[in-house]
Design a protein around this motif. Structure first.
Motif, PDB file in Angstrom:
ATOM      1  N   ALA A   1     -34.363  11.277  61.141  1.00 30.17           N
ATOM      2  CA  ALA A   1     -34.065  12.458  60.691  1.00 30.17           C
ATOM      3  C   ALA A   1     -33.964  12.478  59.271  1.00 30.17           C
ATOM      4  O   ALA A   1     -33.856  11.371  58.601  1.00 30.17           O
ATOM      5  CB  ALA A   1     -32.712  13.117  61.501  1.00 30.17           C
ATOM      6  N   CYS A   2     -33.476  13.702  58.677  1.00 32.71           N
ATOM      7  CA  CYS A   2     -33.202  13.697  57.098  1.00 32.71           C
ATOM      8  C   CYS A   2     -32.257  14.673  56.875  1.00 32.71           C
ATOM      9  O   CYS A   2     -32.089  15.699  57.380  1.00 32.71           O
ATOM     10  CB  CYS A   2     -34.429  14.206  56.638  1.00 32.71           C
ATOM     11  SG  CYS A   2     -34.543  14.451  54.599  1.00 32.71           S
ATOM     12  N   ILE A   3     -31.433  14.046  55.822  1.00 30.75           N
ATOM     13  CA  ILE A   3     -30.186  15.175  55.239  1.00 30.75           C
ATOM     14  C   ILE A   3     -30.861  15.377  53.941  1.00 30.75           C
ATOM     15  O   ILE A   3     -31.107  14.593  53.172  1.00 30.75           O
ATOM     16  CB  ILE A   3     -28.976  14.672  55.565  1.00 30.75           C
ATOM     17  CG1 ILE A   3     -28.412  14.235  56.871  1.00 30.75           C
ATOM     18  CG2 ILE A   3     -27.937  15.423  54.678  1.00 30.75           C
ATOM     19  CD1 ILE A   3     -27.207  13.320  56.967  1.00 30.75           C
ATOM     20  N   THR A   4     -30.720  16.837  53.633  1.00 35.64           N
ATOM     21  CA  THR A   4     -30.871  17.312  52.165  1.00 35.64           C
ATOM     22  C   THR A   4     -29.678  17.793  51.622  1.00 35.64           C
ATOM     23  O   THR A   4     -28.928  18.517  52.290  1.00 35.64           O
ATOM     24  CB  THR A   4     -31.907  18.389  52.111  1.00 35.64           C
ATOM     25  OG1 THR A   4     -33.310  18.080  52.674  1.00 35.64           O
ATOM     26  CG2 THR A   4     -32.170  19.029  50.766  1.00 35.64           C
ATOM     27  N   THR A   5     -29.451  17.196  50.347  1.00 28.58           N
ATOM     28  CA  THR A   5     -28.106  17.301  49.800  1.00 28.58           C
ATOM     29  C   THR A   5     -28.211  17.346  48.288  1.00 28.58           C
ATOM     30  O   THR A   5     -29.167  16.895  47.799  1.00 28.58           O
ATOM     31  CB  THR A   5     -27.133  16.180  50.040  1.00 28.58           C
ATOM     32  OG1 THR A   5     -25.794  16.558  49.651  1.00 28.58           O
ATOM     33  CG2 THR A   5     -27.813  14.846  49.815  1.00 28.58           C
ATOM     34  N   LYS A   6     -27.327  18.159  47.560  1.00 27.46           N
ATOM     35  CA  LYS A   6     -27.427  18.320  46.140  1.00 27.46           C
ATOM     36  C   LYS A   6     -26.743  16.956  45.592  1.00 27.46           C
ATOM     37  O   LYS A   6     -27.034  16.682  44.503  1.00 27.46           O
ATOM     38  CB  LYS A   6     -26.728  19.500  45.634  1.00 27.46           C
ATOM     39  CG  LYS A   6     -27.492  20.769  46.052  1.00 27.46           C
ATOM     40  CD  LYS A   6     -26.569  22.272  45.569  1.00 27.46           C
ATOM     41  CE  LYS A   6     -27.399  23.456  45.982  1.00 27.46           C
ATOM     42  NZ  LYS A   6     -26.500  24.465  45.574  1.00 27.46           N
ATOM     43  N   ARG A   7     -26.022  16.439  46.302  1.00 23.16           N
ATOM     44  CA  ARG A   7     -24.904  15.389  45.590  1.00 23.16           C
ATOM     45  C   ARG A   7     -24.826  14.279  46.690  1.00 23.16           C
ATOM     46  O   ARG A   7     -24.672  14.725  47.839  1.00 23.16           O
ATOM     47  CB  ARG A   7     -23.810  15.721  44.911  1.00 23.16           C
ATOM     48  CG  ARG A   7     -23.921  16.723  43.706  1.00 23.16           C
ATOM     49  CD  ARG A   7     -22.518  17.346  43.319  1.00 23.16           C
ATOM     50  NE  ARG A   7     -22.897  18.046  42.174  1.00 23.16           N
ATOM     51  CZ  ARG A   7     -23.465  19.262  42.266  1.00 23.16           C
ATOM     52  NH1 ARG A   7     -23.574  19.879  43.278  1.00 23.16           N
ATOM     53  NH2 ARG A   7     -23.653  19.966  40.958  1.00 23.16           N
ATOM     54  N   ILE A   8     -24.683  13.048  46.282  1.00 26.04           N
ATOM     55  CA  ILE A   8     -24.444  11.904  46.920  1.00 26.04           C
ATOM     56  C   ILE A   8     -23.500  10.765  46.518  1.00 26.04           C
ATOM     57  O   ILE A   8     -23.656  10.609  45.071  1.00 26.04           O
ATOM     58  CB  ILE A   8     -25.725  11.255  47.359  1.00 26.04           C
ATOM     59  CG1 ILE A   8     -26.948  12.053  48.082  1.00 26.04           C
ATOM     60  CG2 ILE A   8     -25.611   9.802  48.248  1.00 26.04           C
ATOM     61  CD1 ILE A   8     -28.106  11.198  48.174  1.00 26.04           C
ATOM     62  N   ILE A   9     -22.693  10.294  47.145  1.00 26.82           N
ATOM     63  CA  ILE A   9     -22.059   9.223  46.852  1.00 26.82           C
ATOM     64  C   ILE A   9     -22.503   7.936  47.650  1.00 26.82           C
ATOM     65  O   ILE A   9     -22.397   7.859  48.889  1.00 26.82           O
ATOM     66  CB  ILE A   9     -20.384   9.251  47.114  1.00 26.82           C
ATOM     67  CG1 ILE A   9     -19.997  10.279  46.131  1.00 26.82           C
ATOM     68  CG2 ILE A   9     -19.864   7.885  46.990  1.00 26.82           C
ATOM     69  CD1 ILE A   9     -18.579  10.397  46.343  1.00 26.82           C
ATOM     70  N   MET A  10     -22.986   7.073  47.123  1.00 25.62           N
ATOM     71  CA  MET A  10     -23.640   5.790  47.724  1.00 25.62           C
ATOM     72  C   MET A  10     -22.494   4.482  47.630  1.00 25.62           C
ATOM     73  O   MET A  10     -22.511   3.942  46.691  1.00 25.62           O
ATOM     74  CB  MET A  10     -24.827   5.370  47.107  1.00 25.62           C
ATOM     75  CG  MET A  10     -25.957   6.389  47.293  1.00 25.62           C
ATOM     76  SD  MET A  10     -27.831   5.639  46.714  1.00 25.62           S
ATOM     77  CE  MET A  10     -27.967   4.577  48.149  1.00 25.62           C
ATOM     78  N   ALA A  11     -21.697   4.467  48.846  1.00 25.79           N
ATOM     79  CA  ALA A  11     -20.687   3.428  48.996  1.00 25.79           C
ATOM     80  C   ALA A  11     -21.257   2.191  49.386  1.00 25.79           C
ATOM     81  O   ALA A  11     -20.861   1.784  50.505  1.00 25.79           O
ATOM     82  CB  ALA A  11     -19.467   4.025  49.616  1.00 25.79           C
ATOM     83  N   THR A  12     -22.190   1.639  48.811  1.00 29.41           N
ATOM     84  CA  THR A  12     -23.262   0.577  49.382  1.00 29.41           C
ATOM     85  C   THR A  12     -23.191  -0.472  48.389  1.00 29.41           C
ATOM     86  O   THR A  12     -23.429   0.014  47.011  1.00 29.41           O
ATOM     87  CB  THR A  12     -24.362   1.116  49.841  1.00 29.41           C
ATOM     88  OG1 THR A  12     -25.109   2.113  48.833  1.00 29.41           O
ATOM     89  CG2 THR A  12     -24.483   1.640  51.115  1.00 29.41           C
ATOM     90  N   PRO A  13     -23.469  -1.635  48.597  1.00 31.55           N
ATOM     91  CA  PRO A  13     -23.802  -2.764  47.785  1.00 31.55           C
ATOM     92  C   PRO A  13     -25.010  -2.666  47.160  1.00 31.55           C
ATOM     93  O   PRO A  13     -26.096  -2.064  47.639  1.00 31.55           O
ATOM     94  CB  PRO A  13     -23.533  -3.985  48.490  1.00 31.55           C
ATOM     95  CG  PRO A  13     -23.941  -3.519  50.042  1.00 31.55           C
ATOM     96  CD  PRO A  13     -23.311  -2.297  50.209  1.00 31.55           C
ATOM     97  N   GLN A  14     -25.455  -3.322  45.946  1.00 37.06           N
ATOM     98  CA  GLN A  14     -26.446  -3.365  45.218  1.00 37.06           C
ATOM     99  C   GLN A  14     -27.682  -3.788  45.885  1.00 37.06           C
ATOM    100  O   GLN A  14     -28.855  -3.366  45.751  1.00 37.06           O
ATOM    101  CB  GLN A  14     -26.199  -3.732  43.671  1.00 37.06           C
ATOM    102  CG  GLN A  14     -25.103  -3.166  43.195  1.00 37.06           C
ATOM    103  CD  GLN A  14     -24.971  -1.731  42.946  1.00 37.06           C
ATOM    104  OE1 GLN A  14     -25.860  -1.120  42.667  1.00 37.06           O
ATOM    105  NE2 GLN A  14     -23.975  -1.248  43.114  1.00 37.06           N
ATOM    106  N   PHE A  15     -27.549  -4.654  46.673  1.00 38.82           N
ATOM    107  CA  PHE A  15     -28.618  -5.190  47.349  1.00 38.82           C
ATOM    108  C   PHE A  15     -29.259  -4.222  48.538  1.00 38.82           C
ATOM    109  O   PHE A  15     -30.146  -4.178  48.976  1.00 38.82           O
ATOM    110  CB  PHE A  15     -28.614  -6.500  48.005  1.00 38.82           C
ATOM    111  CG  PHE A  15     -27.495  -6.615  49.115  1.00 38.82           C
ATOM    112  CD1 PHE A  15     -27.882  -6.630  50.508  1.00 38.82           C
ATOM    113  CD2 PHE A  15     -25.971  -6.957  49.035  1.00 38.82           C
ATOM    114  CE1 PHE A  15     -27.111  -6.628  51.539  1.00 38.82           C
ATOM    115  CE2 PHE A  15     -25.307  -6.981  50.011  1.00 38.82           C
ATOM    116  CZ  PHE A  15     -25.619  -6.825  51.166  1.00 38.82           C
ATOM    117  N   VAL A  16     -28.161  -3.305  48.993  1.00 36.09           N
ATOM    118  CA  VAL A  16     -28.536  -2.420  49.868  1.00 36.09           C
ATOM    119  C   VAL A  16     -29.269  -1.071  49.145  1.00 36.09           C
ATOM    120  O   VAL A  16     -30.302  -0.517  49.461  1.00 36.09           O
ATOM    121  CB  VAL A  16     -27.416  -1.873  50.470  1.00 36.09           C
ATOM    122  CG1 VAL A  16     -27.862  -0.488  51.417  1.00 36.09           C
ATOM    123  CG2 VAL A  16     -27.173  -2.848  51.704  1.00 36.09           C
TER     124      VAL A  16
END
Length: 479
Positions: A279-294
């Motif tokens: 599935a896909c979510i379309t959004t105007k803004r995102i917070i990526m609380a993920t480590p850099q290797f991810v």
């Protein structure tokens, strides 16, 4: 980034006697008893009929008073019951009960983790001088009259001297300052492995000093250095953080790609675990609380001016041992504590996961054993970990613990093992001044924001404020 072994006994010795196979054949085995705790990253936990227990982070030092947002959160979570003379009163159920920690050294247990038995005059003098030096750093301020060492990391009031410490290891710092005591070096190395998963010879001297000088917790009923802990470890905190937003969380959904659309929005593609549905979510803004290797993989189609190779991550092994009876051998000098450490061990010792229980009549217990795989570079240690079977790990754990508990093998009902391939970012020499860390903090297009402890130090307070500040940036971008 993590792999789990589960060994369920059909007979008392089946956990050791069966050929369970290699790690690749036992990847991510889940049990129904762990479903309620299984979704919280490095705060993951499990539970059996005896107790909840951690698979990762398991405590939080009482925060400094300047951490007002964390104090507010802890009050919401029921960890703070009120205030006296402006100081928080912590819930006694969550403050670590006594006895808090002990060290097995010279064949017996002693109170506390700083070696005391058999110390030379030089050992004692160097410990005294070292702690006085760290206390000076803790109380030190920079040009802006703010703490030299603070959390989150970038709240530290850097001076040229502080930056200089980032240029060499903590082990070198000790030698430069005339510290030669083997016991002091062991203790400092233990602290670096405990908080960062790195040896003192690998750890930036800045990060090493920060371990001792970066927290100034105060409370009405606790002292700086006291900790909050729960049987399930920091899964308690993760559960409290998600309680108000639980209806909006979509679990069992594996994000595998983030793309930028032509209209400037972002698309997040994900797979529903256990199905062929994407599935896909379309959004105007995102917070990526993920480590850099991810992030490197999620953002593979988006140009980002960050050298991901600058970020390295420490592998760990964590095991939970279910015992018919709590360890009792060689405890006449110091009883079973919350934190139980063996001097000169490859592991960090074990936590008594039942320590906070208010019922004291149960004989069975769960011990959580921790081992950072820090002896060599992370890639080497990860490859070595892949070659071991569960039997290899179990025997290594038993051999280590038998130093203090010779009959522990006969008490074991079960040993489960969890491997973390990339448990935490390593604050190695030069990490403070690393331009890549600074660049990785910057939003993209004022729409894509980043929050993770690898943008600072690998501790709860860092993760908390990285998330909070990313949210503040996002809200500001909407005005």
């Amino acid at each position: 980034p993590c792999i789990k072994y589960i060994a369920r006994p059909g007979s008392r010795r089946s956990w050791m006697g069966r050929a369970v196979g290699k790690i690749a054949a036992a990847r991510q085995v889940a049990t129904a008893s762990e479903d309620s705790y299984s979704r919280w990253g490095n705060s993951r936990a499990g539970q059996n009929e005896i107790s909840a227990y951690p698979w990762g982070a398991h405590y939080l030092p009482i925060p400094s008073l300047e951490h007002k947002e964390i104090i507010d959160f802890l009050q919401e979570a029921g960890c703070i019951t009120g205030f006296e003379n402006g100081l928080p009163v912590y819930n006694e159920l969550y403050l670590c009960h006594a006895p808090e920690e002990r060290l097995f050294i010279n064949g017996i247990w002693q109170n506390g983790l700083i070696p005391q038995l058999g110390n030379s005059k030089q050992d004692n003098e160097e410990f005294k001088r070292f702690h006085a030096l760290m206390e000076g750093y803790k109380n030190g301020v920079g040009f802006n009259n703010k703490p030299l060492f603070a959390l989150p990391l970038d709240d530290s009031d850097y001076t040229p001297e502080v930056y200089e410490y980032d240029g060499y290891s903590f082990e070198e710092f000790l030698r430069i300052n005339g510290f030669g005591s083997e016991k002091l070096h062991w203790y400092v190395n233990y602290c670096c492995r405990d908080d960062y998963g790195t040896e003192s010879s690998q750890t930036s001297a800045f990060a090493g000093i920060h371990y001792f000088a970066g927290r100034r917790g105060k409370a009405h009923n606790a002292e700086n250095g006291d900790v909050l802990t729960w049987p399930e470890g920091n899964a308690f905190l993760a559960r409290k953080l998600q309680q108000h937003i639980k209806p909006y969380i979509q679990p069992n959904a594996l994000a595998y790609k983030v793309e930028k659309a032509e209209d400037g929005s972002y698309k997040v593609y994900y797979n529903k675990a256990g199905t062929d549905v994407t599935a896909c979510i379309t959004t105007k803004r995102i917070i990526m609380a993920t480590p850099q290797f991810v992030n490197k993989r999620l953002l593979s189609t988006i140009a980002r001016d960050v050298d991901y190779a600058a970020f390295t991550y420490a592998p760990w092994m964590v095991a939970n041992l279910t015992l018919k009876n709590a360890p009792t051998e060689r405890t006449e000098s110091q009883p079973l504590s919350w934190d139980n450490v063996l001097y000169n061990s490859a592991g960090l010792g074990y936590i008594n996961s039942c320590h906070q229980h208010t019922k004291t009549l149960r004989k069975q217990t769960v011990l959580t054993y921790y081992m950072p795989l820090s002896g060599k570079e992370p890639a080497v240690m990860r490859n070595e970990a892949y070659t071991k079977t569960i039997g290899d790990w179990q025997q290594q754990i038993i051999t280590d613990l038998q130093r203090a508990h010779p009959t522990i093998e006969s008490e074991i009902e079960n040993i489960d093992v969890w491997l973390w391939g990339h448990a935490m970012a390593r604050p190695t020499v030069g990490f403070l001044a690393d331009k890549e860390r600074k660049k990785a903090q910057q939003p993209m297009d004022n729409k894509l924001f980043f929050a993770h402890s690898d943008l600072g130090l690998p501790v709860f307070e860092e993760a908390f404020y990285q998330g909070r500040r990313a949210a503040e940036k996002l809200l500001k971008s909407m005005v």
